[in-house]
Structure formats: C-alpha cells, structure tokens
Design a protein around this motif. Sequence first.
Motif, mmCIF file in Angstrom:
data_model
loop_
_atom_site.group_PDB
_atom_site.id
_atom_site.type_symbol
_atom_site.label_atom_id
_atom_site.label_comp_id
_atom_site.label_asym_id
_atom_site.label_seq_id
_atom_site.Cartn_x
_atom_site.Cartn_y
_atom_site.Cartn_z
ATOM 1 N N GLU A 150 0.815 -1.206 0.000
ATOM 2 C CA GLU A 150 0.000 0.000 0.000
ATOM 3 C C GLU A 150 0.856 1.265 0.000
ATOM 4 O O GLU A 150 0.348 2.362 0.263
ATOM 5 N N ASP A 151 2.123 1.116 -0.308
ATOM 6 C CA ASP A 151 3.013 2.276 -0.468
ATOM 7 C C ASP A 151 2.821 2.798 -1.889
ATOM 8 O O ASP A 151 3.438 2.309 -2.845
ATOM 9 N N PHE A 152 1.953 3.791 -2.051
ATOM 10 C CA PHE A 152 1.621 4.270 -3.387
ATOM 11 C C PHE A 152 2.781 5.028 -4.025
ATOM 12 O O PHE A 152 2.865 5.107 -5.258
ATOM 13 N N ALA A 153 3.682 5.570 -3.219
ATOM 14 C CA ALA A 153 4.854 6.236 -3.778
ATOM 15 C C ALA A 153 5.750 5.223 -4.485
ATOM 16 O O ALA A 153 6.221 5.456 -5.608
ATOM 17 N N LEU A 154 5.974 4.072 -3.838
ATOM 18 C CA LEU A 154 6.792 3.029 -4.468
ATOM 19 C C LEU A 154 6.053 2.425 -5.659
ATOM 20 O O LEU A 154 6.677 2.114 -6.686
ATOM 21 N N ALA A 155 4.746 2.264 -5.538
ATOM 22 C CA ALA A 155 3.967 1.721 -6.661
ATOM 23 C C ALA A 155 4.114 2.603 -7.895
ATOM 24 O O ALA A 155 4.360 2.112 -9.005
ATOM 25 N N LEU A 156 4.002 3.913 -7.721
ATOM 26 C CA LEU A 156 4.145 4.826 -8.855
ATOM 27 C C LEU A 156 5.571 4.837 -9.382
ATOM 28 O O LEU A 156 5.792 4.893 -10.606
ATOM 29 N N ALA A 157 6.542 4.792 -8.499
ATOM 30 C CA ALA A 157 7.939 4.796 -8.939
ATOM 31 C C ALA A 157 8.236 3.590 -9.823
ATOM 32 O O ALA A 157 8.913 3.714 -10.859
#
Length: 493
Positions: free
Chosen positions: A215-222
């Motif tokens: 649920e780490d959306f920053a890592l998902a987008l990266a």
Amino acid sequence: MNHDLIDGVPVLWADAPGPLEATLIFACGARDETLRTLGVTHLIEHLAMSTLPRLHHDHNASVDLSLTQFTCSGRPEQVADFLTRVCTALGDLPLGRVDQEAGVLAAEDGRVADPQTAELLSHRYGAQGPGLAAYRGPGPDRIPLEAVRETVTRYFHRTNATLVLTGPPPAGLRLPLPAGTRPDRTATQPVLHHGPSWRQEQVPGPGLALHGDLEDFALALATKVLAERLRETVRHQHGLSYEVDGGVVFTGPGQGERTICLDAREGQEQKVAELLWAETLRLAREGMTEQELAEEVAAAREAWEDPRSIPYELGEAAADALLGESYLDAPTRLAAMAAVTPEQARQALAAALGTALVVVPCEVELDLRQLDGTPLPQQHCPGGVTELPSGGQVFRPPLTERLRYSAARKTKLVVTDTGLHFQEPDGTVHHVAYSEVAAVEMNGPGRVVFGRNTCLVPAIADLFADLGPAVRAIDAAVPAELRYPASAFRPVD
C-alpha cells in the motif's frame, strides 16, 4: 458493490455489461504447500473440474501463489449449475482419478509465475512459501494422497471462500461447501535473503524485485514510471527487448514484491540487465517528473473507470478479505496516487533499493554499483559455508573419473552427523543441514537432497562411488514423509 451470504459463503456482486460472470475464490495456492507436496492444490483443482459434464459456456479454473479460482460465464442458470457442481465435487473429490489427472498435469506443465519472478522469489524466500514458485516439486504422480485429503479439508470450505458475480446471484443458487476454519494468515513469511544482490539463474532475461508495503503508493508509482522508462529505453531506443512486465506479488500481511522483468534479444541479455539497473539508479537519484506521475495516475483512472474492470475490482476485494488485507476501492486508490509527489516517489524507490534483488541469465557477468558507489554483491550460494568441514565421511567420484578429469578430482560429498556438504568443481560448497531438508528425491540408488535454503546436494551414483553409507545416513536423518521416488513423468536430470 453488494454483499450477500449464500450457504455460509460471502458473495460480492455488482452489475456489469455482458453475460453473468462468476469466480469462486479460495485462499489457497502454491505458497501454502511444501516442496514435498508442491502441486497438490493444482491436482485438487483438476479433480474437481474432472467431475463436470461437457459444458457449452465459458468455464475454467486456475491456481497461482495465493489463490485457487473457478470461473465461468453464461446464463444465470448455467452459472448456478457450474458453481453447485464445483462445490459438490470439492466436498467429495473423485480420488480414484488421481492417476489420470496427474498425467494431465504432467502434460500441462503449468507454472504459477514467470521464470524471472519465480527465481526472484526463490532468492528472497528459499524453497518455502512464495519461493516455491521456482520449483517443479516431486511431480504430479508423487503427490501423497494424504496431502490431497489434508489440503482440501484445510482450505476448500465455505469459511475460506468468496464468490464474486457481475450481477445478482442467480435464483436458487446453492454453494454446498463443507464447514471449516479459516487458516491463520497473520504470520510473516520468513525471508532468506533481504538484499541487495544479483544472481545468475536459468532465466530468459533479467528481472528486478523490490520488497515493501503493497500500500506504499509512492513506491507503486515509482516502479510504474521505471517500467515505462525501460520500455522507452530498452525497447524503443535500443531495440533489445519486446516485453517489459511489471508485477505485484503478495507474500504476507501487508507485504510483497514489486517486480520488473524483461525479455532480451539473443546475445543482448547483459546489455538489457545493465540498462535495467542503470535506469533504476537514475530514477532513484534524479527522480521523475510531475508529468510522468500524472500519466500513471491517468492510466489507472482510465482502467478503473472502464466497466470491464468490475470483475477485477470484485476479485481484488474478495482476495483482500480472504488474505486478511484491507481493501481500498478505486477512488481511494486514485486519490492516494494523485497525492504522491515526485520527491516522495524518488525517496521510496531509493529506500527500496536496499531490498533489491536482480536475476540474470547464467551466462551474464555484471559489474553493478549501488547508489553509494559500492559494488552490488553477487550471491553465489545461500548455504552459509565456503569450505568443506574437517570431519565426516568423504565421498568422491570413481578413481577412473578422477584420473581422467580434473573436475572429478575437485568434486566431493561430505556427510556429517548434522548434514551434507557438496563441493562443485569450481570450489563452490553447498550445505544442507538435516533440520533444513525440504525434500529428498530417491534417484535410483542415490538421493537428491533439497534444502530450504535453495541448496541442492546430489548424492547420486553418476557422481560418487560407494554411496551406500551416505544414502543410509540420509534416510536415517530425514523423515520418511519427505522422501519420494523420482517422477515417472520426468527424465532423471
């Protein structure tokens, strides 16, 4: 999203265009097996499906790392009949068909993950849990019948199932599954190797895995931006690759792997691997643009607003509930993604590099650096030893082989009271403690010992002379339930 309960089975449904689609989902997959019983869930799925008559509407079933799913689409009465028949079969499997369905499984030769992802998972977790994706197991003809009974009783019941439908439940639908207790999903999956490192394996191209909060959306987008940059660089600019795949693998409560895997033009595997790592470092150092993030958010919005995404959303909600995860609906996910800044995404990727695992084909040699300039270490063997022990029984290849070949002179097997050590001709030592044995294949008069640490010790007559004492020691130390004869469906390798 509507909620119902039919015969004790939770039902999630929402109206969607097209014929009625149904997916009966069980929280059971390859990660719930052991190396000794690997393939048992797939065998259960085949046994259940074998009871169906000839059907004239779409239907199928599948097993992955975490879930088993029975799917169909058609008229409401067809869907209801399919689901009832599957549930009835799971409550009374036709065990007399085990031999036939084992043969079908051997012909299918299915896998639960692509080769790169499978090896990355094995690198991280060993021969257990998600790491089993890299293994073929004992063979479908060597799965114990007792394992079939135990697995179907433990996992295939109404408390461990959810049905999703793209419309209201059909009239008169029955889901006659047995009662049971939902398995405990709160335990954290043991990690064999945290990273960072790279490793050579028998894979068609390079792959990268980053461990973290799903649920780490920053890592998902990266990682999404990274995949797009690689697609532009490796495929469109250099013409070295056709496919750049990004994936997500659930491995435990709130945790998982984000993977990027590439194929490579023959002879260009090293160049593709170097570009993969170089682009990853560049993104972690320099970050990404607002436009790149906006493109990924727009792509997600378009996908989630498409009515065809309804079955996917229903499936995500069901899987999260079954696996003990918290489901976030599409608008919540979109809002969380839109709130991520380029600097947050960069920092998330830079932090995740501490868990980075890279896998490359066996012939590829790399000299990679980390963000701080230090070498990215290569992992050779996870057994934890670099030399043979001083004590124990030593077994060598036959004298004639040692006289003819230098490689045979360097090959050794050492058997101690606590485990096995195997030295390859290049000096690499593999160690498997008896307490860490995952399975033992009885290979003719010899034994092949698989460790949970991914090490393998071949105590076989093709390599070593006078193996009787070694085989007796292995059989005495390893429980009988972990031993099995080599599959009749696979050539001895």
